[in-house]
Motif scaffolding. Sequence first.
Motif, short mmCIF file in Angstrom:
data_model
loop_
_atom_site.label_atom_id
_atom_site.label_comp_id
_atom_site.label_asym_id
_atom_site.label_seq_id
_atom_site.Cartn_x
_atom_site.Cartn_y
_atom_site.Cartn_z
N ARG A 4 29.64 -43.91 -73.94
CA ARG A 4 30.53 -44.94 -73.20
C ARG A 4 29.46 -46.01 -72.51
O ARG A 4 30.02 -47.13 -72.06
N THR A 5 28.32 -45.81 -72.40
CA THR A 5 27.09 -46.48 -71.69
C THR A 5 26.21 -46.95 -72.81
O THR A 5 25.19 -46.98 -72.78
N GLY A 6 26.93 -47.49 -74.00
CA GLY A 6 25.88 -47.96 -75.13
C GLY A 6 25.00 -48.87 -74.75
O GLY A 6 24.00 -48.79 -75.49
N GLN A 7 25.27 -49.93 -73.85
CA GLN A 7 24.40 -50.76 -73.83
C GLN A 7 23.10 -50.29 -72.90
O GLN A 7 23.48 -49.42 -71.79
N SER A 8 21.95 -50.75 -72.74
CA SER A 8 20.76 -50.11 -72.50
C SER A 8 20.89 -50.18 -70.85
O SER A 8 20.55 -49.30 -69.97
N GLY A 9 21.31 -51.32 -70.28
CA GLY A 9 21.47 -51.63 -68.90
C GLY A 9 22.36 -50.61 -68.29
O GLY A 9 22.48 -50.09 -67.04
N SER A 10 23.75 -50.40 -68.89
CA SER A 10 24.55 -49.53 -68.52
C SER A 10 24.07 -48.15 -68.45
O SER A 10 24.42 -47.22 -67.60
N SER A 11 23.55 -47.69 -69.37
CA SER A 11 22.88 -46.25 -69.65
C SER A 11 21.79 -46.04 -68.64
O SER A 11 22.01 -44.90 -67.73
N ASP A 12 20.99 -47.02 -68.05
CA ASP A 12 20.14 -46.89 -67.08
C ASP A 12 20.83 -46.82 -65.61
O ASP A 12 20.57 -46.06 -64.87
N GLU A 13 21.85 -47.79 -65.58
CA GLU A 13 22.47 -47.41 -64.27
C GLU A 13 23.24 -46.37 -64.08
O GLU A 13 23.28 -45.86 -63.12
N ALA A 14 23.94 -45.76 -65.14
CA ALA A 14 24.52 -44.52 -65.30
C ALA A 14 23.55 -43.37 -64.88
O ALA A 14 24.01 -42.45 -64.08
N LEU A 15 22.56 -43.47 -65.34
CA LEU A 15 21.19 -42.14 -65.15
C LEU A 15 21.11 -42.51 -63.66
O LEU A 15 20.99 -41.40 -63.04
N ALA A 16 20.73 -43.64 -63.16
CA ALA A 16 20.52 -43.71 -61.92
C ALA A 16 21.62 -43.34 -60.90
O ALA A 16 21.52 -42.68 -59.74
N ASP A 80 21.09 -31.17 -63.31
CA ASP A 80 20.57 -30.70 -64.61
C ASP A 80 21.19 -31.78 -65.58
O ASP A 80 20.46 -32.06 -66.95
N VAL A 81 22.36 -32.19 -65.44
CA VAL A 81 23.33 -33.03 -66.39
C VAL A 81 22.38 -34.33 -66.44
O VAL A 81 22.53 -34.84 -67.35
N ALA A 82 22.10 -34.94 -65.30
CA ALA A 82 21.29 -36.07 -65.08
C ALA A 82 20.15 -35.81 -66.03
O ALA A 82 19.63 -36.94 -66.79
N ALA A 87 17.02 -37.22 -70.89
CA ALA A 87 16.11 -36.82 -72.20
C ALA A 87 17.16 -37.48 -73.50
O ALA A 87 16.29 -37.79 -74.39
N ARG A 88 18.26 -37.46 -73.38
CA ARG A 88 19.05 -38.09 -74.60
C ARG A 88 18.66 -39.46 -74.91
O ARG A 88 18.44 -40.15 -75.61
N LEU A 89 18.72 -40.22 -73.55
CA LEU A 89 18.52 -41.73 -73.54
C LEU A 89 16.92 -42.00 -73.89
O LEU A 89 16.74 -42.89 -74.69
N GLY A 94 13.31 -43.71 -78.40
CA GLY A 94 11.98 -43.37 -79.19
C GLY A 94 10.73 -43.25 -77.95
O GLY A 94 9.77 -43.76 -78.15
N VAL A 95 11.33 -42.78 -76.84
CA VAL A 95 10.42 -42.34 -75.56
C VAL A 95 10.27 -40.90 -75.57
O VAL A 95 10.85 -40.15 -75.23
N ALA A 96 8.91 -40.69 -75.45
CA ALA A 96 8.47 -39.19 -74.86
C ALA A 96 8.00 -39.45 -73.48
O ALA A 96 6.98 -40.02 -73.16
#
Length: 168
Positions: A4-16, A80-82, A87-89, A94-96
Amino acid sequence: VLQRTGQSGSSDEALAQLRAFADALEMSPELRNALASPSISGANKRAVIDSICQRLNAIKPVRNLLYLLSDRRRSALTGDVAEAFGARLDERRGVARVEVTSAVALGEQEKALLLDKFRRMTGKQTEAKYAIDESLLGGAVVRVSGQVFDGSIAAQLRALGRTMAGGR
């Protein structure tokens, strides 16, 4: 949430936002107890989640995930979900993530050399967190992609002790 948060900014926002909610749970025993209590109605739990989500300016997929965790009485797993979401993000990007624990603070050159080594080893961009643990005596322990590389003096002494004790 990741879909649902396919855009990079939205994914970062969701994680935060997930991390912020997890932090609120960790800091507030009252909140943890309220969301875990079977005597508090689902509607009241959602109202509490809504209130926190408004303060966090949470996007709808995050709010829905928090509702789902609450409905299943799993709000305590938000941290744990966060972490799993992060990790999936990272995997998608492609980040370790590299966690380096050393006996003493590492200099900038040592940090750069370590990151370069693990960047070449993983074939991914690397981002690191550093910690100090004097009990290592020297050297470092590095965790990356579920693997642990223990180059500490303490580990070498343990291995030497096992060898001397039983030839293993």
